[in-house]
Design a protein around this motif. Sequence first.
Motif, PDB file in Angstrom:
ATOM      1  N   GLU A 227       0.833  -1.209   0.000  1.00 39.77           N
ATOM      2  CA  GLU A 227       0.000   0.000   0.000  1.00 39.77           C
ATOM      3  C   GLU A 227       0.863   1.253   0.000  1.00 39.77           C
ATOM      4  OE1 GLU A 227      -3.444   0.394  -0.208  1.00 39.77           O
ATOM      5  OE2 GLU A 227      -3.248  -1.708  -0.810  1.00 39.77           O
ATOM      6  N   LEU A 228       1.933   1.247   0.768  1.00 40.22           N
ATOM      7  CA  LEU A 228       2.824   2.405   0.811  1.00 40.22           C
ATOM      8  C   LEU A 228       3.466   2.660  -0.549  1.00 40.22           C
ATOM      9  CD1 LEU A 228       4.530   1.795   4.275  1.00 40.22           C
ATOM     10  CD2 LEU A 228       3.149   3.795   3.669  1.00 40.22           C
ATOM     11  N   LYS A 229       3.783   1.586  -1.261  1.00 37.08           N
ATOM     12  CA  LYS A 229       4.447   1.725  -2.563  1.00 37.08           C
ATOM     13  C   LYS A 229       3.527   2.324  -3.633  1.00 37.08           C
ATOM     14  CE  LYS A 229       7.972  -1.810  -1.891  1.00 37.08           C
ATOM     15  NZ  LYS A 229       8.469  -3.169  -2.264  1.00 37.08           N
ATOM     16  N   LYS A 230       2.253   2.406  -3.351  1.00 37.10           N
ATOM     17  CA  LYS A 230       1.349   3.088  -4.271  1.00 37.10           C
ATOM     18  C   LYS A 230       1.575   4.602  -4.238  1.00 37.10           C
ATOM     19  CE  LYS A 230      -2.357  -0.367  -3.862  1.00 37.10           C
ATOM     20  NZ  LYS A 230      -3.754  -0.598  -3.399  1.00 37.10           N
ATOM     21  N   TYR A 231       2.178   5.085  -3.140  1.00 33.84           N
ATOM     22  CA  TYR A 231       2.366   6.514  -2.955  1.00 33.84           C
ATOM     23  C   TYR A 231       3.828   6.916  -2.827  1.00 33.84           C
ATOM     24  CZ  TYR A 231      -2.515   5.809  -1.652  1.00 33.84           C
ATOM     25  OH  TYR A 231      -3.835   5.443  -1.657  1.00 33.84           O
ATOM     26  N   VAL A 232       4.674   5.983  -2.386  1.00 37.86           N
ATOM     27  CA  VAL A 232       6.100   6.249  -2.176  1.00 37.86           C
ATOM     28  C   VAL A 232       6.887   5.192  -2.928  1.00 37.86           C
ATOM     29  CG1 VAL A 232       7.956   6.450  -0.473  1.00 37.86           C
ATOM     30  CG2 VAL A 232       5.638   7.230   0.108  1.00 37.86           C
ATOM     31  N   GLU A 233       7.744   5.628  -3.837  1.00 39.59           N
ATOM     32  CA  GLU A 233       8.446   4.668  -4.689  1.00 39.59           C
ATOM     33  C   GLU A 233       9.441   3.809  -3.918  1.00 39.59           C
ATOM     34  OE1 GLU A 233      11.567   4.834  -8.435  1.00 39.59           O
ATOM     35  OE2 GLU A 233       9.932   6.305  -8.333  1.00 39.59           O
ATOM     36  N   LYS A 234      10.157   4.420  -2.975  1.00 43.32           N
ATOM     37  CA  LYS A 234      11.241   3.706  -2.297  1.00 43.32           C
ATOM     38  C   LYS A 234      10.851   3.390  -0.854  1.00 43.32           C
ATOM     39  CE  LYS A 234      14.800   5.788  -5.223  1.00 43.32           C
ATOM     40  NZ  LYS A 234      16.047   6.577  -5.277  1.00 43.32           N
ATOM     41  N   VAL A 235      10.316   2.185  -0.673  1.00 44.81           N
ATOM     42  CA  VAL A 235       9.913   1.701   0.645  1.00 44.81           C
ATOM     43  C   VAL A 235      10.744   0.468   0.962  1.00 44.81           C
ATOM     44  CG1 VAL A 235       8.035   0.817   2.071  1.00 44.81           C
ATOM     45  CG2 VAL A 235       7.565   2.556   0.325  1.00 44.81           C
ATOM     46  N   TYR A 236      11.387   0.476   2.129  1.00 46.66           N
ATOM     47  CA  TYR A 236      12.269  -0.634   2.484  1.00 46.66           C
ATOM     48  C   TYR A 236      11.936  -1.129   3.895  1.00 46.66           C
ATOM     49  CZ  TYR A 236      14.965   1.608  -1.239  1.00 46.66           C
ATOM     50  OH  TYR A 236      15.352   2.185  -2.422  1.00 46.66           O
ATOM     51  N   VAL A 237      12.058  -2.441   4.090  1.00 39.92           N
ATOM     52  CA  VAL A 237      11.946  -3.040   5.418  1.00 39.92           C
ATOM     53  C   VAL A 237      13.347  -3.426   5.867  1.00 39.92           C
ATOM     54  CG1 VAL A 237      11.033  -4.949   6.784  1.00 39.92           C
ATOM     55  CG2 VAL A 237       9.601  -3.878   5.023  1.00 39.92           C
ATOM     56  N   ILE A 238      13.777  -2.915   7.010  1.00 35.56           N
ATOM     57  CA  ILE A 238      15.113  -3.208   7.526  1.00 35.56           C
ATOM     58  C   ILE A 238      15.131  -4.608   8.130  1.00 35.56           C
ATOM     59  CG2 ILE A 238      16.860  -2.562   9.244  1.00 35.56           C
ATOM     60  CD1 ILE A 238      15.911   0.333   8.962  1.00 35.56           C
ATOM     61  N   ASN A 239      16.028  -5.428   7.645  1.00 38.87           N
ATOM     62  CA  ASN A 239      16.220  -6.778   8.177  1.00 38.87           C
ATOM     63  C   ASN A 239      17.357  -6.713   9.198  1.00 38.87           C
ATOM     64  OD1 ASN A 239      17.073  -9.400   8.690  1.00 38.87           O
ATOM     65  ND2 ASN A 239      16.729 -10.104   6.602  1.00 38.87           N
ATOM     66  N   PRO A 240      17.067  -6.855  10.499  1.00 38.69           N
ATOM     67  CA  PRO A 240      18.123  -6.710  11.505  1.00 38.69           C
ATOM     68  C   PRO A 240      19.296  -7.660  11.297  1.00 38.69           C
ATOM     69  CG  PRO A 240      15.968  -6.698  12.549  1.00 38.69           C
ATOM     70  CD  PRO A 240      15.755  -7.086  11.114  1.00 38.69           C
ATOM     71  N   SER A 241      19.025  -8.890  10.881  1.00 34.96           N
ATOM     72  CA  SER A 241      20.103  -9.855  10.694  1.00 34.96           C
ATOM     73  C   SER A 241      21.091  -9.378   9.640  1.00 34.96           C
ATOM     74  CB  SER A 241      19.533 -11.217  10.303  1.00 34.96           C
ATOM     75  OG  SER A 241      20.561 -12.170  10.154  1.00 34.96           O
ATOM     76  N   ALA A 242      20.568  -8.850   8.533  1.00 35.83           N
ATOM     77  CA  ALA A 242      21.442  -8.331   7.481  1.00 35.83           C
ATOM     78  C   ALA A 242      22.080  -7.015   7.909  1.00 35.83           C
ATOM     79  CB  ALA A 242      20.645  -8.143   6.197  1.00 35.83           C
TER      80      ALA A 242
END
Length: 267
Positions: A227-242
């Motif tokens: 849903e966020l990507k419908k309005y914001v092109e660059k949406v990221y989920v931070i993976n703590p392990s990485a």
Amino acid sequence: MENQGKGRIIIRIGRHHLSFSTIDMSQEENPITYEPYVVRSGISMAANMREALKEAELKEQGVRKAMVMVDVPMLLIPVEQFEETTMDEMFHHAFPKREQEQVLYNVLPDLNVVCVFAINKDLHTVLTDNFSDVKIVAALSPVWRHLHRRAFTSPHHKLYGYFHNQKLDIFAFQQNRFKFYNQFEATRSHDALYFLLYVWNQLMLNQNHDELYLVGDIPERDWLTEELKKYVEKVYVINPSADFNRAPATQIKNMPYDLMTLLTKGR
């Protein structure tokens, strides 16, 4: 990794959660011990703490120092405007005054801000009765510091959303200061979507170039990011392990991201 827990027990206190941790880097395979405690409803957190300290295995190790992370409402005051004599008044302008509470503060010099918060006096007494050295810190301070360091790895503006304890903290930085910070109740993903987009628009961020980062216990993560990507092109989920290069804290199930950050990056 900074050995934040050497000779010290780390207690994290949330609205409905309580845990104990220690870190011993001499134990190469399992340096971190994490012991969550099931909080009983119907009794105060101070009473829960008394019971937890009787039962906790980590307490039996004879540690007399405690770092206490409190996940509570916070008021951020610029360093140049902060005065200890008026902090109670300023805090209670923002949050209702409660009986038997003690107002405390942490100075975050790298962010030019003072974080003011309150804890229950009975809870404070239980902690000081059980430990000779008690350091109380806002649970979000290691998250702010870590993500502030990340914020300037590219020329684009970044907005962060940290989900924890059914709350959503949204913040952004400008140089060595907060540009925005607020906390919202976010038990539903639809509410989180509204708050994130509201702040995005309020800060007049660019939907094509600026970046939105989510981390923590994200409700309906896949739906929310789509849903966020419908309005914001660059949406990221931070993976703590990485993000933390598979540090030991990231391998412990259900550990809050702020505690992971403290154990991995320090306060």
